[in-house]
Design an enzyme around this catalytic site. Structure first.
Site, PDB file in Angstrom:
ATOM      1  N   VAL A   1       6.946  -1.140   3.918  1.00  0.00           N
ATOM      2  CA  VAL A   1       6.789   0.264   4.318  1.00  0.00           C
ATOM      3  C   VAL A   1       5.353   0.696   4.076  1.00  0.00           C
ATOM      4  O   VAL A   1       4.836   0.599   2.960  1.00  0.00           O
ATOM      5  CB  VAL A   1       7.763   1.184   3.536  1.00  0.00           C
ATOM      6  CG1 VAL A   1       7.463   2.643   3.833  1.00  0.00           C
ATOM      7  CG2 VAL A   1       9.204   0.859   3.910  1.00  0.00           C
ATOM      8  N   ASP A   2       4.713   1.134   5.140  1.00  0.00           N
ATOM      9  CA  ASP A   2       3.341   1.633   5.063  1.00  0.00           C
ATOM     10  C   ASP A   2       3.274   2.963   5.799  1.00  0.00           C
ATOM     11  O   ASP A   2       2.877   3.046   6.959  1.00  0.00           O
ATOM     12  CB  ASP A   2       2.363   0.621   5.674  1.00  0.00           C
ATOM     13  CG  ASP A   2       0.912   1.085   5.580  1.00  0.00           C
ATOM     14  OD1 ASP A   2       0.633   2.014   4.799  1.00  0.00           O
ATOM     15  OD2 ASP A   2       0.055   0.522   6.301  1.00  0.00           O
ATOM     16  N   LEU A   3       3.720   4.003   5.128  1.00  0.00           N
ATOM     17  CA  LEU A   3       3.754   5.349   5.695  1.00  0.00           C
ATOM     18  C   LEU A   3       3.091   6.312   4.725  1.00  0.00           C
ATOM     19  O   LEU A   3       3.200   6.152   3.508  1.00  0.00           O
ATOM     20  CB  LEU A   3       5.197   5.808   5.931  1.00  0.00           C
ATOM     21  CG  LEU A   3       6.035   5.025   6.956  1.00  0.00           C
ATOM     22  CD1 LEU A   3       7.478   5.522   6.917  1.00  0.00           C
ATOM     23  CD2 LEU A   3       5.467   5.186   8.358  1.00  0.00           C
TER      24      LEU A   3
END
Length: 429
Positions: free
Chosen positions: A320-322
């Site tokens: 997850v890269d948010l």
């Protein structure tokens, strides 16, 4: 109507005022754009600290220097500064639509000296003339960008305005390289994605007039290599897995991580990105081919909740890269919605027993980071951390089952930098 400078006699938290005046250093009709921003953080009002900054020539239209959010992030990175005064040439005509090429130059001392009276007039009345001369520094903005040129400005229905640019940056003294970057206007000081680009001709050394090819073999964005290092905790060798290892990446950006997982590590990659325009940009400018990853255009949390009930859809790693932006605290990651227990349970459910959940974290404060870790511990068996070392990012790696670190997930194609630097930096917390 003339501006009454008396409005600047006191600090007013979060006040932002921008105006133009004739350039006192020019015989032409050029104007100066002046922006005065008071910090949202309360400091000592009886003795506020003031700083001035000259906007780099030919970067006046850059969102860092032309938007309130850009100014705010500069100010928040200056410790204990109550007021920031930015001074630069006022863009004219359609410059904002066709930004000029930027080349870094050294600011001359005489330029700041000539503008000192303006800074004095815009400083709080609690400071004397002597204090202003002694204590108000003219700061130089530094971000290692030597030159830049905008390729395209675009607009996404969810992320808003974005810019794709080629830049030449200084890695170390005497070492430079070309990169392609993606930035969002909502957080202009943050580089969302960047990849290395190489001139097609060995004689090319300029951004202008050169053709470039993309280098998808190297992860240059500071936290992506540490995220890949988290794969060590999967606990099986690539060749020992049944079929190709599977990765689910929520947040595509420029797609550099997805391309690397496919091309360098042989993963079967699924991506989730809420904004279709971001996917278009990734495919057109950052080399994310359809054969590299199957990308779903939808909300990442909704996707997780939908596929967690499918027993046939399981992944070896969830990445997850948010990020989310806040006008006061700046950028943070992941969005607070990912702290919800039902979301973390869905994340655990989509993973195989040997799987890992790898997430990029930019904590706005220690309380947020501690709460995030506590939430992860309630759902996952073990929790590990990598300090990226840039003062911003941490990588958290949560495991579904206990881990034997003697049998790490290693592929021959993982870069030595990932193996030596970041795998050694993994610590259980």
């Amino acid at each position: 109507m003339a501006l009454d400078v008396r409005v600047f006699e006191n600090i007013s938290p979060s006040r932002f005022v921008s105006f133009t005046i004739p350039n006192p250093n020019s015989q032409s009709l050029l104007l100066l754009r002046v922006a005065v921003l008071d910090s949202p953080v309360h400091f000592n009002e009886s003795s506020p600290r003031i700083a001035a900054m000259l906007v780099p020539k030919h970067r006046e239209t850059d969102w860092i220097f032309s938007t309130e959010s850009g100014h705010l992030q500069i100010l928040l990175n200056l410790p204990n500064i109550s007021r920031l005064i930015l001074i630069g040439d006022n863009p004219s005509g359609d410059d904002s639509d066709s930004p000029p090429v930027y080349h870094r130059r050294i600011v001359e001392d005489d330029e700041s000296k000539r503008l000192k009276p303006l800074v004095v007039a815009l400083s709080p009345k609690t400071l004397t003339g002597e204090e202003i001369d002694d204590d108000v520094p003219f700061l130089i903005y530094e971000d290692k960008v030597v030159s830049s040129v905008v390729i395209e400005k675009s607009f996404g229905s969810f992320v808003g305005e974005m810019v794709i640019e080629n830049v030449e940056i200084e890695i170390d003294e005497g070492t430079r390289e070309f990169r392609r970057r993606l930035r969002f206007k909502r957080m202009p000081n943050l580089v969302q994605s960047d990849i290395k680009i190489i001139p097609r001709s060995s004689s090319s050394c300029s951004l202008i007039g050169s053709e470039f090819k993309l280098d998808l073999t190297e992860l240059v964005h500071p936290y992506l290599a540490p995220m890949v290092a988290g794969l060590w905790l999967i606990g099986s060798r690539i060749g020992e897995l049944e079929g190709r290892p599977k990765a689910l990446c929520i947040g595509v950006g420029g797609g550099g991580l997805l391309s690397f997982l496919k091309l360098q590590l042989g993963f079967e990659v699924t991506g989730v990105e809420i904004d279709p325009e971001v996917v278009r940009v990734a495919r057109r400018y950052f080399g994310l081919e359809e054969s590299f990853a199957r990308v779903h255009v939808e909300d990442g949390i909704e996707f997780l909740k939908r596929v967690c009930d499918d027993d046939d859809t399981k992944f070896d790693v969830l990445m997850v890269d948010l990020d989310s932006s806040d006008p006061i605290h700046g950028v943070s990651a992941p969005p607070v919605e990912f702290l919800a227990k039902d979301v973390l349970l869905a994340a655990r459910t989509v993973l195989v027993p040997s799987g890992v959940f790898v997430v990029n974290v930019i904590p706005p404060n220690d309380v947020f980071y501690q709460e995030l870790k506590d939430e992860f511990r309630q759902v996952f068996t073990e929790l590990y951390e990598i300090d990226v070392g840039n003062g911003e990012n941490f990588i958290l790696i949560a495991t579904v089952a206990p881990r034997d670190r003697k049998n790490g997930f290693i592929g021959d194609d993982i870069t030595p930098a990932v193996l030596t630097k970041y795998i050694d930096a993994i610590k259980r917390i």
